[in-house]
Design a protein around this motif. Structure first.
Motif, PDB file in Angstrom:
ATOM      1  N   ASN A 198      37.797  22.633  55.384  1.00 18.26           N
ATOM      2  CA  ASN A 198      39.169  22.875  55.608  1.00 18.26           C
ATOM      3  C   ASN A 198      39.780  23.580  54.836  1.00 18.26           C
ATOM      4  OD1 ASN A 198      41.951  22.043  54.180  1.00 18.26           O
ATOM      5  ND2 ASN A 198      42.496  21.586  55.567  1.00 18.26           N
ATOM      6  N   HIS A 199      38.378  23.789  52.867  1.00 14.72           N
ATOM      7  CA  HIS A 199      39.490  24.736  52.452  1.00 14.72           C
ATOM      8  C   HIS A 199      38.116  24.499  51.470  1.00 14.72           C
ATOM      9  CE1 HIS A 199      41.147  21.381  50.591  1.00 14.72           C
ATOM     10  NE2 HIS A 199      40.456  22.102  49.337  1.00 14.72           N
ATOM     11  N   VAL A 200      37.530  26.141  50.801  1.00 11.97           N
ATOM     12  CA  VAL A 200      36.337  26.552  49.887  1.00 11.97           C
ATOM     13  C   VAL A 200      37.264  26.800  48.287  1.00 11.97           C
ATOM     14  CG1 VAL A 200      35.057  27.554  48.756  1.00 11.97           C
ATOM     15  CG2 VAL A 200      35.331  27.252  51.417  1.00 11.97           C
ATOM     16  N   ILE A 230      40.277  29.775  51.564  1.00  9.11           N
ATOM     17  CA  ILE A 230      39.997  29.592  50.145  1.00  9.11           C
ATOM     18  C   ILE A 230      41.791  29.422  49.116  1.00  9.11           C
ATOM     19  CG2 ILE A 230      39.172  31.454  48.405  1.00  9.11           C
ATOM     20  CD1 ILE A 230      37.036  30.791  50.647  1.00  9.11           C
ATOM     21  N   GLU A 231      40.732  28.451  48.606  1.00  6.95           N
ATOM     22  CA  GLU A 231      41.902  28.592  47.088  1.00  6.95           C
ATOM     23  C   GLU A 231      41.485  28.789  45.826  1.00  6.95           C
ATOM     24  OE1 GLU A 231      43.807  24.536  50.056  1.00  6.95           O
ATOM     25  OE2 GLU A 231      43.050  24.132  47.885  1.00  6.95           O
ATOM     26  N   LEU A 232      42.191  29.592  45.561  1.00  9.45           N
ATOM     27  CA  LEU A 232      42.340  30.262  44.323  1.00  9.45           C
ATOM     28  C   LEU A 232      42.937  29.440  43.064  1.00  9.45           C
ATOM     29  CD1 LEU A 232      42.445  34.359  44.641  1.00  9.45           C
ATOM     30  CD2 LEU A 232      40.132  32.509  44.549  1.00  9.45           C
ATOM     31  N   HIS A 259      34.402  25.785  43.198  1.00  8.91           N
ATOM     32  CA  HIS A 259      35.274  24.181  42.249  1.00  8.91           C
ATOM     33  C   HIS A 259      34.354  23.339  43.009  1.00  8.91           C
ATOM     34  CE1 HIS A 259      37.609  20.922  40.443  1.00  8.91           C
ATOM     35  NE2 HIS A 259      36.884  21.445  39.700  1.00  8.91           N
ATOM     36  N   HIS A 260      34.848  23.440  44.415  1.00  6.65           N
ATOM     37  CA  HIS A 260      34.439  22.642  45.491  1.00  6.65           C
ATOM     38  C   HIS A 260      34.794  22.623  47.508  1.00  6.65           C
ATOM     39  CE1 HIS A 260      39.123  21.573  45.106  1.00  6.65           C
ATOM     40  NE2 HIS A 260      39.058  20.945  46.398  1.00  6.65           N
ATOM     41  N   LEU A 261      34.439  22.227  47.905  1.00  8.23           N
ATOM     42  CA  LEU A 261      34.741  22.921  49.381  1.00  8.23           C
ATOM     43  C   LEU A 261      35.667  21.581  49.555  1.00  8.23           C
ATOM     44  CD1 LEU A 261      30.476  22.276  50.468  1.00  8.23           C
ATOM     45  CD2 LEU A 261      32.106  24.459  50.069  1.00  8.23           C
ATOM     46  N   CYS A 262      35.990  21.079  50.676  1.00  9.04           N
ATOM     47  CA  CYS A 262      36.626  20.571  51.414  1.00  9.04           C
ATOM     48  C   CYS A 262      36.691  20.623  52.767  1.00  9.04           C
ATOM     49  CB  CYS A 262      38.226  20.364  51.256  1.00  9.04           C
ATOM     50  SG  CYS A 262      39.478  19.435  52.317  1.00  9.04           S
ATOM     51  N   TYR A 263      36.436  19.390  52.762  1.00  4.06           N
ATOM     52  CA  TYR A 263      36.469  19.089  54.704  1.00  4.06           C
ATOM     53  C   TYR A 263      36.781  17.898  55.080  1.00  4.06           C
ATOM     54  CZ  TYR A 263      31.192  20.369  53.636  1.00  4.06           C
ATOM     55  OH  TYR A 263      30.191  21.263  52.890  1.00  4.06           O
ATOM     56  N   VAL A 297      32.870  17.603  46.704  1.00 10.73           N
ATOM     57  CA  VAL A 297      33.233  17.464  47.525  1.00 10.73           C
ATOM     58  C   VAL A 297      34.597  17.117  47.887  1.00 10.73           C
ATOM     59  CG1 VAL A 297      32.772  16.802  50.588  1.00 10.73           C
ATOM     60  CG2 VAL A 297      31.205  17.686  49.582  1.00 10.73           C
ATOM     61  N   GLU A 298      35.503  17.344  48.968  1.00  9.52           N
ATOM     62  CA  GLU A 298      37.164  16.660  48.783  1.00  9.52           C
ATOM     63  C   GLU A 298      36.660  16.485  50.106  1.00  9.52           C
ATOM     64  OE1 GLU A 298      40.249  19.285  48.163  1.00  9.52           O
ATOM     65  OE2 GLU A 298      41.748  17.934  48.400  1.00  9.52           O
ATOM     66  N   ILE A 299      37.263  15.091  50.809  1.00 12.23           N
ATOM     67  CA  ILE A 299      37.442  15.014  52.169  1.00 12.23           C
ATOM     68  C   ILE A 299      39.215  15.204  51.896  1.00 12.23           C
ATOM     69  CG2 ILE A 299      36.311  14.103  52.772  1.00 12.23           C
ATOM     70  CD1 ILE A 299      36.405  10.929  52.015  1.00 12.23           C
TER      71      ILE A 299
HETATM   72 CO    CO Z   1      40.953  20.948  47.147  1.00 14.83          CO
END
Ligand code: CO
Length: 134
Positions: free
Chosen positions: A6-8, A53-55, A78-82, A129-131
Motif C-alpha cells: 500500500n505504501h512505504v 510513498i508517505e513522507l 519508517h515502515h512498509l504497509c501491506y 510493518v503496518e497491515i
Molecule cells: Co503507514
C-alpha cells in the motif's frame, strides 16, 4: 494473506522540504501537506503508478515518529504497509506465528480511514510493518 504494497513511509524532519526534493529530484507528483493530529504526523502523499510513498513529519508532543527521528535526524524509512483482505484473520495468523502486534492488538483507524495494525519490527526482519485491511 499478504496483498499489495500500500505504501512505504519515510520519516522526515521537514515534510515540505522532503516534498520539494521528491518533486524536483525525482519528478514525483506530491500532495499538499495533510496534518493528521490523531496520528501525530503531517503527511505528504507521493503518488506512484504502483504504490504510494508517505513522507511523515512529527506533529505534536506525542508523535509516534519522534523517537525514530531522534535516532535518524536526517530521516529514514519508517515502515512498509501491506494490504490484507481480513485484518483480524491476518492478526491472528501473525500472532500464531509468534509475531507481536503493537499496542493493544486491536485494529485502529489508519491514515486512510481503514483498519490498521503494526507488527513489532523485531519480529519482522527489523522492519516495522503496518497491515491495512484493503
Ligand atoms: Co503507514
Amino acid at each position: 494473506m499478504i496483498g499489495r504494497l500500500n505504501h512505504v513511509a519515510i520519516a522526515v524532519p521537514d515534510v515540505r522540504a522532503a516534498a520539494a526534493l521528491y518533486q524536483s529530484r525525482l519528478g514525483a507528483t506530491v500532495s499538499a501537506p495533510v496534518p493528521l493530529p490523531d496520528h501525530g504526523v503531517t503527511t505528504v502523499f507521493v503518488t506512484l503508478d504502483n504504490t504510494k510513498i508517505e513522507l511523515l513529519e512529527p506533529l505534536g508532543d506525542k508523535s509516534p515518529i519522534a523517537a525514530f527521528l531522534e535516532r535518524n535526524p536526517q530521516g529514514g524509512m519508517h515502515h512498509l504497509c501491506y494490504e490484507v483482505g481480513d485484518i483480524i484473520a491476518a492478526r491472528d495468523h501473525l500472532k500464531a506465528e509468534g509475531a507481536r502486534i503493537l499496542g493493544d492488538g486491536e485494529p485502529r483507524t489508519g491514515a486512510h480511514g481503514k483498519p490498521v495494525l503494526f507488527v513489532h519490527p523485531k519480529d519482522m526482519l527489523g522492519t516495522l510493518v503496518e497491515i491495512e485491511q484493503a
